[in-house]
Motif scaffolding. Structure first.
Motif, PDB file in Angstrom:
ATOM      1  N   PHE A  67       0.796  -1.227   0.000  1.00 47.54           N
ATOM      2  CA  PHE A  67       0.000   0.000   0.000  1.00 47.54           C
ATOM      3  C   PHE A  67       0.831   1.281   0.000  1.00 47.54           C
ATOM      4  O   PHE A  67       0.346   2.321  -0.430  1.00 47.54           O
ATOM      5  N   VAL A  68       2.045   1.223   0.507  1.00 45.36           N
ATOM      6  CA  VAL A  68       2.887   2.419   0.572  1.00 45.36           C
ATOM      7  C   VAL A  68       4.110   2.275  -0.338  1.00 45.36           C
ATOM      8  O   VAL A  68       4.428   3.179  -1.105  1.00 45.36           O
ATOM      9  N   GLY A  69       4.770   1.138  -0.264  1.00 43.00           N
ATOM     10  CA  GLY A  69       6.010   0.941  -0.999  1.00 43.00           C
ATOM     11  C   GLY A  69       5.842   0.940  -2.511  1.00 43.00           C
ATOM     12  O   GLY A  69       6.640   1.550  -3.228  1.00 43.00           O
ATOM     13  N   VAL A  70       4.813   0.259  -3.001  1.00 39.75           N
ATOM     14  CA  VAL A  70       4.615   0.189  -4.458  1.00 39.75           C
ATOM     15  C   VAL A  70       4.316   1.569  -5.054  1.00 39.75           C
ATOM     16  O   VAL A  70       4.961   1.971  -6.026  1.00 39.75           O
ATOM     17  N   PRO A  71       3.350   2.350  -4.486  1.00 40.24           N
ATOM     18  CA  PRO A  71       3.152   3.701  -5.041  1.00 40.24           C
ATOM     19  C   PRO A  71       4.398   4.580  -4.925  1.00 40.24           C
ATOM     20  O   PRO A  71       4.692   5.355  -5.831  1.00 40.24           O
ATOM     21  N   VAL A 128      -0.290  14.005  -6.297  1.00 41.42           N
ATOM     22  CA  VAL A 128      -1.215  12.878  -6.445  1.00 41.42           C
ATOM     23  C   VAL A 128      -0.615  11.619  -5.829  1.00 41.42           C
ATOM     24  O   VAL A 128      -1.274  10.904  -5.071  1.00 41.42           O
ATOM     25  N   PHE A 129       0.648  11.365  -6.125  1.00 38.92           N
ATOM     26  CA  PHE A 129       1.298  10.180  -5.559  1.00 38.92           C
ATOM     27  C   PHE A 129       1.416  10.279  -4.043  1.00 38.92           C
ATOM     28  O   PHE A 129       1.238   9.291  -3.340  1.00 38.92           O
ATOM     29  N   ILE A 130       1.713  11.460  -3.525  1.00 35.00           N
ATOM     30  CA  ILE A 130       1.806  11.628  -2.075  1.00 35.00           C
ATOM     31  C   ILE A 130       0.446  11.375  -1.436  1.00 35.00           C
ATOM     32  O   ILE A 130       0.356  10.732  -0.379  1.00 35.00           O
ATOM     33  N   TRP A 135      -2.976   7.781   1.676  1.00 36.78           N
ATOM     34  CA  TRP A 135      -4.152   6.912   1.760  1.00 36.78           C
ATOM     35  C   TRP A 135      -3.720   5.466   1.997  1.00 36.78           C
ATOM     36  O   TRP A 135      -4.315   4.750   2.803  1.00 36.78           O
ATOM     37  N   GLY A 136      -2.692   5.017   1.296  1.00 33.40           N
ATOM     38  CA  GLY A 136      -2.192   3.655   1.446  1.00 33.40           C
ATOM     39  C   GLY A 136      -1.721   3.380   2.860  1.00 33.40           C
ATOM     40  O   GLY A 136      -1.952   2.298   3.407  1.00 33.40           O
ATOM     41  N   TYR A 137      -1.074   4.355   3.464  1.00 33.54           N
ATOM     42  CA  TYR A 137      -0.614   4.193   4.845  1.00 33.54           C
ATOM     43  C   TYR A 137      -1.806   3.997   5.778  1.00 33.54           C
ATOM     44  O   TYR A 137      -1.798   3.105   6.632  1.00 33.54           O
ATOM     45  N   LEU A 138      -2.833   4.830   5.613  1.00 32.85           N
ATOM     46  CA  LEU A 138      -4.022   4.713   6.462  1.00 32.85           C
ATOM     47  C   LEU A 138      -4.767   3.405   6.201  1.00 32.85           C
ATOM     48  O   LEU A 138      -5.226   2.745   7.139  1.00 32.85           O
TER      49      LEU A 138
END
Length: 167
Positions: A67-71, A128-130, A135-138
């Motif tokens: 959720f965080v690493g790939v983006p 957008v990526f940030i 969102w991925g972190y949450l």
């Protein structure tokens, strides 16, 4: 009113060469994925709860990585390329930048409108990526709260440990 300018086109030979190059890259990635990456990843993920990375449980690393690493990785790969292109647009005040060949007939946009698009490309994409990473972190944090450790099959871990110890 001045006549509309168009960007220079790739020749037919150049377009074919570029298309075949991209096709070859995609083919290599697809073959590597099918025969090496996907089987390895399937095996790795099936036993992720048995692993620990620098003191962090494997499940935690996998979920946050997904959720965080790939983006983050995609952003880090895309940003240098898009930044160089955006800076050229801003510098030349035209889209596409000067002497940039294109695949099909493309009108050249000049002036403030082009610079605005260059700044948009330079600043908006990272934002957008940030946002996706935040969102991925949450989402990963919420998902981690739903994982029930009692549902994981730790007998796989014991079998692997016994095999590695020669038992």
């Amino acid at each position: 009113m001045p006549e509309q300018e168009y960007a220079p086109l790739y020749s037919r030979h150049e377009r074919i060469r570029i298309a075949l190059s991209y096709l070859l890259i995609v083919l290599i990635i697809a073959i590597a994925g099918e025969f090496y990456i996907i089987p390895w990843l399937t095996e790795f993920i099936s036993k992720i709860h048995c692993k620990e990375f620098y003191g962090v449980q494997g499940v935690v690393v996998m979920i946050y990585g997904l959720f965080v690493g790939v983006p983050l990785l995609i952003m880090l790969m895309m940003q240098p390329v898009t930044s160089v292109y955006a800076v050229k647009i801003i510098r030349d005040a035209q889209i596409p930048p000067k002497n940039k060949k294109v695949f099909r007939k493309t009108k050249i946009i000049k002036g403030q409108k082009a610079k605005l698009r260059g700044w948009f490309l330079l600043l908006f994409l990272p934002l957008v990526f940030i946002a996706v990473i935040a969102w991925g972190y949450l989402a990963a944090d919420q998902w981690m709260q739903t994982i029930d450790a009692e549902q994981l099959d730790f007998s796989i871990c014991v079998e692997n440990y016994n095999r590695s110890q020669g038992l």
